[in-house]
Motif scaffolding. Sequence first.
Motif: not given
Length: 578
Positions: A33-35, A41-43, A48-49, A276-277
């Motif tokens: 689940i964590i990844p 969190l990144i996307d 999107k700050k 996405t990244t």
Amino acid sequence: MTIKTLAKSLRETKKTALLTIFFTSSEVVFEIIIPLVMSRLIDLGVDKKDMSFLLITGFILLGLACMQLVTGLCSAHFGARASVGFGKNLRNDCYKNIQTFSFANIDKFSTASLVTRLTTDITNVQNAFLMIIKIAIRAPSMMIFAMIAAFRINVRISLIFIAVIPILFFLLTLIIRKVHPIFTRVFKTYDKLNNVVQENVRGIRVVKSFTREDFEIQKFNTISKNVYTDFVKAERIITLNGPIMQFFIYVSLILISLLGSLAVIKSGNNSALGLTTGQLTALMTYGSQILTSLMMISMVFAMITIAGSSAKRICEVIEEKSEIVNPENPVMAVANGAIDFDAVDFSYKASGRPVLKNINVHIRSGEMVGIVGSTGSAKSTLISLIPRLFDVTNGSVKVAGIDVRDYDLDVLRSAVAIVLQKNELFSGTVRSNLEWGNPQASDADIAQALKAACADEFIDKLELKYDAPVEQGGTNFSGGQKQRLCIARALLKKPRVLILDDSTSAVDTATDAKIQHSFRELFSETTKIIIAQRINSVRYADTIIVLDDGKISATGTHEQLLETSHIYQEMYHSQQKP
């Protein structure tokens, strides 16, 4: 069959093992689940700050990490308890079954081999069991869940794993096939090594008296070198596993990075158009988890390969059935000490060669019977049939008119006391050794037995008397003292039949005569069988049996045999020479 036998030793550890599997699986779920949360969190947070999303997701990740830590700790705790408990049960089951072995069963394995199986082999199986309930559950679960998650993110890139996994399994199978025969051989060599150590330690006085230390060191080094050579060869093959796995892990991660980066650039970091990244980061993590899981699986297989040989050796001990077992409805009392050998033949199974041939002997209860004969005439084998340490090949042995095979083994052996040629005392005290004969013996009983065996002469001089220490093997007592203590131990059983197998050989003739006088005075109702090399030890027996090459050559009193038996005459005259 091996797994089924070992599984019987799980018993109370089943619950702990299941808890280990549960917590290990739970730990895997949190790791998967964590990844996924990290990619979101990144996307959705970093790109999107969005600070509020970052904070909420960060706390979720922290909670997941804590849950993973807790489940990991629980998995380690229950796993350790399960494996150690399993090892304890295996040792108990092996040792318990060894106690039921007949002499023939023990000869089949050898003492050194049994020691190796109870120590090294069980440790190997215990370690393998821990790896199975932890890593063998964790690694496949991790690989399957990570594969599913990876394919949900990007099917095309995830096909890299499909290409790599079969190659790795093929190489792993090849390694195991090469290593397994080596480990099978090396544990047999371990038996030889333990045998050398055991012989050397037990016979250290002989080694030193003959200055054979260098020879013993060389013998040990030769076998030790064989163990070393086999282990080096096996470890060299197994260590190929690590570099091979690492190579494919790095190749796979490089390919994922390359193809993933191209997909991110091509899609403009848009999941709808490609990748996405955050998804690429998750793919990298899953890729690492999948390939690390494969490495763990290979380690498990390597450990199972080592433990497989050990498991078979342990099962041989657990599954071994004693050739001597209780009858269905055993006789539970021995009425008297009368003994009858009716047309008895006996052969050891290992050789098949007849050792006793057509033995017919009838001994009345309370009689004193002497047995003499040259070395190898089967005197010890003959008396071993009375307490049923071996079963006759043909004919029957009866005690109190009942075939010994019809008695309960404990009842029969409690009624027959044997003092063997090799006197064995155990570490503890004089009292603890004597209480083998009768755990409820009072000080008065012990005093009477010691006096009858003429052991009171030296025990009463000890500062602690009955509580005086006895070292392992009774090395702090002389040969004659050990013999007398063993006789006293046997007398405390108050047996129906007392057998002395050349057990006064280290005692001077005067003391020997005192002991025999005590037998007549204090144990007149006990049947006494004395095997001896000295004619004086059996001279006053009611009947003397002369054995020659497994046959009865003559029977009679001392005076009768001096007139009729050539063998007895030779023994007597050779011992009367100045």
